[in-house]
Design a protein around this motif. Sequence first.
Motif, short mmCIF file in Angstrom:
data_model
loop_
_atom_site.label_atom_id
_atom_site.label_comp_id
_atom_site.label_asym_id
_atom_site.label_seq_id
_atom_site.Cartn_x
_atom_site.Cartn_y
_atom_site.Cartn_z
N PHE A 1 -63.62 -5.87 -12.01
CA PHE A 1 -64.59 -5.20 -12.91
C PHE A 1 -64.41 -5.05 -13.72
CE2 PHE A 1 -69.03 -3.93 -13.30
CZ PHE A 1 -69.57 -5.17 -14.29
N LEU B 1 -64.17 4.58 -14.21
CA LEU B 1 -65.03 4.95 -12.42
C LEU B 1 -64.90 4.53 -11.46
CD1 LEU B 1 -68.22 7.08 -14.41
CD2 LEU B 1 -66.29 7.15 -11.84
N THR B 2 -65.56 2.57 -11.76
CA THR B 2 -65.77 2.06 -11.31
C THR B 2 -64.15 1.39 -10.40
OG1 THR B 2 -67.16 0.27 -13.26
CG2 THR B 2 -66.12 -0.88 -11.21
N PRO C 1 -68.39 3.41 -21.73
CA PRO C 1 -67.84 1.66 -21.92
C PRO C 1 -66.59 2.01 -20.76
CG PRO C 1 -69.26 1.36 -23.09
CD PRO C 1 -69.17 2.25 -23.16
N TRP D 1 -62.03 -5.65 -16.22
CA TRP D 1 -62.92 -6.94 -17.54
C TRP D 1 -63.57 -5.42 -18.88
CZ3 TRP D 1 -67.94 -7.48 -18.19
CH2 TRP D 1 -68.61 -8.28 -19.80
N ILE D 2 -64.00 -4.26 -17.97
CA ILE D 2 -64.90 -3.73 -19.28
C ILE D 2 -63.94 -3.06 -19.69
CG2 ILE D 2 -66.08 -0.98 -18.46
CD1 ILE D 2 -67.72 -2.05 -15.91
N ILE E 1 -65.79 4.91 -19.94
CA ILE E 1 -65.77 6.11 -18.99
C ILE E 1 -66.32 5.34 -17.18
CG2 ILE E 1 -67.05 8.23 -17.82
CD1 ILE E 1 -67.43 8.75 -21.00
N ILE E 2 -67.38 3.96 -18.08
CA ILE E 2 -67.99 3.31 -16.79
C ILE E 2 -66.79 2.81 -16.58
CG2 ILE E 2 -69.67 1.70 -16.08
CD1 ILE E 2 -71.12 2.82 -18.44
N GLU F 1 -63.19 -5.63 -22.26
CA GLU F 1 -64.03 -5.89 -23.39
C GLU F 1 -64.35 -4.72 -24.13
OE1 GLU F 1 -65.92 -8.38 -23.67
OE2 GLU F 1 -64.61 -9.39 -23.40
N SER F 2 -63.75 -2.79 -23.32
CA SER F 2 -64.66 -2.34 -24.26
C SER F 2 -63.24 -1.58 -25.40
CB SER F 2 -64.37 -0.78 -23.32
OG SER F 2 -65.47 -1.10 -22.24
N LEU G 1 -65.02 -4.71 -7.34
CA LEU G 1 -65.06 -3.87 -8.51
C LEU G 1 -64.32 -3.95 -9.27
CD1 LEU G 1 -66.95 -1.78 -6.09
CD2 LEU G 1 -67.40 -2.74 -8.32
N GLN H 1 -61.88 -3.74 -27.15
CA GLN H 1 -62.35 -4.72 -28.42
C GLN H 1 -63.09 -4.03 -29.51
OE1 GLN H 1 -60.56 -7.96 -27.92
NE2 GLN H 1 -60.15 -7.36 -26.32
N MET H 2 -64.05 -3.27 -29.18
CA MET H 2 -64.76 -2.03 -30.34
C MET H 2 -64.32 -1.47 -30.66
SD MET H 2 -67.72 -1.46 -26.66
CE MET H 2 -68.07 -2.81 -25.37
#
Lengths: 248, 510
Positions: A21, A59-60, A53, A24-25, A55-56, A28-29, A18, A31-32
């Motif tokens: 993960f 949180l993760t 993303p 990684w989120i 925030i997610i 990736e975020s 987690l 890059q936006m």
Amino acid sequence: MMDKQKLRRADFVTSIILVLFGIWILHESFQMPMRDSFGGVQNVWYVSPALFPLIIGSLTILLGAALLIHSIISGGAKYFLQILRKKPQEPSEATMRFIVICMAILFFVYLHIPRIDFFLSVSLFLIFLISIFYLDDKALFQKLALFYFLGNMILLVLFAAGADRILGRVWRFCTDCAALIFWLTYIIYAGKRISGDVRGKRMFRTALLVSLIVPVILCPVFRYLLLVPLPTEGIVVELMNWIRYSLG
Amino acid sequence: MFILDQITAFFQQFLVLVSNPLNILAVFGAVILGIIFGATPGLTATLGVALLTTLTYGMATNTAMVILLAVYVGAVYGGSYTSILVNIPGTAAAAATALDGYPLACQGKAGKALGLTTTASAIGTFIGMLFVVTLLPVISALALQFTSFEFFLLALYGIVISGTLTSRDLVYKGWIAGALGLFLSVIGRDRLQFYPRFTFGYSELDGGLDIVPVLIGAFGIPQIIQVLKDKVCIKKTEKLQKILPEFREIVRHFSDIVRSALIGVGIGAVPGIGEDIAGWVSYGAAKNASKHPEKFGTGEVKAVISTETANNACIGGAMIPLLSLGIPGSPPAAMLLGALLLHGVQPGPMLMSDHPKFVLEVAAILLLSSFAMWVVGMLLAKQVVKVLRIPPAIFMPFIAVLCVLGSYALGLRIFNLYLMVPVGIIAYFLVEMGYPIAPLVIAVILGPMADENLRRALMVSKGSLLPVFTRPVALALFLAIVLTVLSQTRPFKKVVTEIRKKLFSRKQVA
């Protein structure tokens, strides 16, 4: 659900997954578009598609870290190291059953449904799954599972080699015929394996009956009543269409 | 006086409706169809209404509305059948029902559970209908108070509360499931700038993940694997004659029914929030109000009644913003909106002047549907519990085929099946490790709403979070979220226990 010791061990592994993960989120975020222009829109941080993303991801990581701390305190890491030192054991009966269920679902969804007539796909899936679990015979279970696996591997090789496309130019129902042959071979093979067992024979007859009745009901209901075109309409569904539209 | 006039006019409308035998026939037929849709995993109320919208297009507007509303009522109720009998919610609305309904079935009380849910659902629909008749203008005004901040916080509250309530192991496992669901919800092009997020170049992912395959994969596949793998056998139900619940039982749970119905109507009246949230919030409220909250999850009748009353009462609530503002209160209500527009009825502020009797007609259909649902439910329950006699080795593969068809049918995309399988297998492992699945699904549903409204709210406030503290509804929701999270921490629990002890000892002294 697992017992407490197994749970904490699993928590230790999943918490690490987690956290990774979540990282990684976040990666990736980032890059936006955050402040730069996208599609003619000048971004500000609070309208950016990266905001949610981010925030997610945070949180993760936070929740994963909380789980990691809890699992270490409650001995999850210790149990995990213990299991690493143990010699690998043979898979249990439950694990074998799990593998067989997953195999049946994976072949059904990824191999049969996109290429084989829906009626045949459903019938093949049902006859295998019902016969193997309804008969509930350990020796038969392994033999039937192996037979089904090998049959599907042959189909997979045929599809991967593009044989379905080449033969399809000759007659478009060639793939369905191959599936039909597989279906018949499975029935003959399973029938021979239980030939001496009266109870088994009766149960296999039930399995065969259900595997035919279910698609006979479901296919027309979805196709003609709910007007849902079936994923692949091959030899049997085309025959049903012909009968349905000949009747008017 | 306004309320009395409305009730008189409503009964006149009801008499007109029942005087036509065709309407009664249509209601009963549609309720049966709705129950079948609701009970079949993957065939949701939304899909039922959507499919029948095309079939009823050629009919008169009132006949079409009779059929569509009856299907809606039947489908929301029908989800409880599979929830109770096989632990696979037929619809997301019945997910909370499975928590206690299935343990009841395992105890051999499936008949009792089905009888109670049927009655509770009928009462819930009836109370929802009462609100449509009497309080439509008042609730519409309240729902108008919701802006982007409130919508964001409401979505967040729905995820947090379902995560908190459904965790059987550690509470943050529920929140982790919610975070994973939120991640799934952001896959696809974002709705404000159409930027592709986590699509990996696959055009199939551009539109985001469809709810139905995620719902079926997350709930259906783990159940199928578990039953076949562990040779789970549902105990055959006894006392089939006891389906009709005792009057005393209903009276005993009257307060739960009223509370849940009010929650259902209130949540239904908020645009975009559906029966699923109503069920979960009502479950939480019932657990908090119970003297024995530890019994929840083990087959508590109170829980089953609360969730089923709320999700059916939500139908009436969902009609309020739909009819008064033209905003659907739930996903099936969105389909109804489409059907109304197809029939030339424009819901919104002008509806009362364009079609003065329409609102009362809808309420009359809801009343007739709730009666039909009760009758059909009582008759069907006896037949449905016979499902338990089918060996799981035969029944579960059949359910697997229905799951596949259900996932495929809504979007007619094989890609949905490719999505359903990995979601299902991951969900199976999550269940095995003590993670609840409901928050994941709720987050997938509410994620886009939370994302869109957060950014929209910040856009309006120019990046300031101050409106959260200056707007009363937003502040209340924010405090509810903070309290829900804090209530799970040790220091908070310690403080609450100490306060309780002090209060208790003072009472004893007094």
